[in-house]
Each structure stands twice: as C-alpha cells, then as structure tokens.
Design an enzyme around this catalytic site. Structure first.
Site, PDB file in Angstrom:
ATOM      1  N   TYR A 193      17.443  -8.303  94.756  1.00 47.32           N
ATOM      2  CA  TYR A 193      16.710  -8.373  93.485  1.00 47.32           C
ATOM      3  C   TYR A 193      16.245  -6.984  93.053  1.00 47.32           C
ATOM      4  O   TYR A 193      16.412  -6.594  91.893  1.00 47.32           O
ATOM      5  CB  TYR A 193      15.526  -9.323  93.619  1.00 47.32           C
ATOM      6  CG  TYR A 193      14.765  -9.532  92.334  1.00 47.32           C
ATOM      7  CD1 TYR A 193      15.266 -10.361  91.334  1.00 47.32           C
ATOM      8  CD2 TYR A 193      13.540  -8.898  92.103  1.00 47.32           C
ATOM      9  CE1 TYR A 193      14.581 -10.548  90.143  1.00 47.32           C
ATOM     10  CE2 TYR A 193      12.841  -9.079  90.919  1.00 47.32           C
ATOM     11  CZ  TYR A 193      13.373  -9.911  89.944  1.00 47.32           C
ATOM     12  OH  TYR A 193      12.688 -10.096  88.766  1.00 47.32           O
ATOM     13  N   SER A 250      11.249  -5.110  86.591  1.00 43.52           N
ATOM     14  CA  SER A 250      10.308  -5.538  87.631  1.00 43.52           C
ATOM     15  C   SER A 250       9.715  -4.299  88.278  1.00 43.52           C
ATOM     16  O   SER A 250      10.340  -3.222  88.263  1.00 43.52           O
ATOM     17  CB  SER A 250      11.031  -6.384  88.683  1.00 43.52           C
ATOM     18  OG  SER A 250      10.196  -6.600  89.810  1.00 43.52           O
TER      19      SER A 250
END
Length: 247
Positions: A166, A153
């Site tokens: 995350y 990500s």
C-alpha cells in the site's frame, strides 16, 4: 482551504467522475459535488450501492447522475478507452475526476508480502489508475477548468513499517500526480493529491481494527477541501499533496 465555504452553485455545469463512489470518502464526495451543481459519473464495482447513491442524488434534486459499473482489478486498457469515448459521446465534456478507489492489501512485514496481495494492490492503486487517467486526459485537458485529484496517504510520503504494498503504491500515486501537474502547468488542468488522514471508513477499520471509529473525523468533515480542489477557486493550486488533517 480546510475550512473553505463553497458557493451552493460552485460546480454548476461541470461533469465529474468519482471512482470508488459506492462508499466512504468517494460516496460523500460524489454526493457533495452533486449538491453543488455537478453532473456525477459514479464508478465502482458495487452496483446496488451505486444505485442507492444515484437515488439519493436524484431525491436531492441534483442533476441526474450516471453509473459506470467497473471492477478495476479485471479492467483492461480498452475498457478505459471505451469509457472515455462513452463519456465524450454522452456528456460532451469532462471537467473533473476524483481518483478515490483503492485497495489496502494485507499489512505485515515486507518479506511476508504475497505475490497475490502485491499484484492486487498495484493493479488497483497504480496500474488501473494510470490506464484510466491516460484515457481521460484528453477530455480533462479540453475542459476550460479541468481538475484531477488523486488520493494519497501519509505512508506515501514517508514509508512506514508493515504498510508494504500500500505504501509503495501511494508513493507511485504521488509521483504520478507530480509528473502530470508539471506536464500540464501551462494549461487550465490542475492536478493535486489529497491525503485524507485517519477517517471513519471501512478501509481505516481494516487497517486499525482495534481503533474506536468515533474518535475519527467522518468523510463529510473533509469535504471543504475536496470541494475547493474540484472547483474554480483552486485555479492557482497545482502539483500539491495536501493533508486533509494536518498535525
């Protein structure tokens, strides 16, 4: 590689595992890998969704896939070792794995992250991925042209406020990929990361509930890169973290 045009038989004879195959990018990748000749192992916790994908793959005339129902939150190291043994016994080899399953957690200030949220994100995104990868490595390294793809990500490359657990988990994913790529640089196994970017998925909608999904690319739009990194044409690509939607 973002506009790669794969041969219809790109993945003929290959056995490929996809985690998080029940929806979104994992589902689309599994379908495309199957359509390009691979035998798919579909891993996820949503059995009806996996069965639906299984039926779609069979209806398309692709090699018969297999389903592994598994909740990565509750799985133990022994589950993954047993899974690897089953794959070896049933298929004889494993040529690729797409580690796509992940959990977003709850976005918010770092000091407000709850233990339960942190533990869940780390368990799924880091711990389970580590245990599964470790169990599968002997099979992947034994392949003549193995491929291992992690899902990264943008917040795993540069930390961003409020993305807490995350983001930290994706930094760990990037590190895991780099270590494995370096350790296997002399062999046939290639290890890389893909950062999908903003894509029309349920996780994206969870993170950006006010966003118009029609402004985003679909999982299908990203598949040239996923096919390239899983196939033989990427034999010289190793240890890379590639943005599917570079700015």
């Amino acid at each position: 590689m973002l506009d790669y045009q794969p041969s219809p038989h790109l993945l003929d004879g290959r056995v490929i595992l996809v985690t998080g195959a029940s929806k979104g990018i994992g589902r689309e990748a599994a379908l495309q890998y199957a359509k390009h000749g691979a035998t798919l192992i579909l891993l996820g916790r949503n059995v009806p969704a996996l069965e639906s994908l299984y039926d779609e793959i069979e209806a398309a005339g692709c090699p018969q896939p297999a389903i592994i129902p598994l909740d990565m939150l509750g799985a133990t190291d022994q589950h993954y070792r047993d899974m690897a043994a089953t794959i070896e016994n049933q298929f004889g080899h494993l040529d690729g794995a797409l580690m796509n399953a992940g959990d977003l957690g709850v976005l918010g200030p770092f000091e407000q992250i709850e233990d339960k949220c942190w533990d869940r994100v780390m368990k799924i995104n880091v711990d389970a991925t580590f245990h599964m990868t470790r169990a599968l490595l002997p099979l992947l390294k034994a392949s003549e042209d193995g491929r291992l793809i992690f899902t990264s990500s943008g917040v795993g490359k540069k930390g961003r406020a409020y993305w807490g657990a995350y983001a930290v988990s994706k930094f760990a994913t990037e590190g895991m990929m780099q270590v494995l790529a370096d350790e296997n640089s002399k062999g046939p196994l290639r290890v890389n990361c893909i950062n999908p970017g903003g894509t029309r998925t349920a996780m994206r909608a969870q993170a950006f509930p006010g966003e118009d999904p029609m402004t985003l690319k679909t999982p299908a739009d990203l598949m040239p890169l996923y096919l390239y990194l899983m196939g033989p044409d990427s034999k010289n690509v190793n240890g890379q973290s590639i943005d599917a939607q570079p700015k």
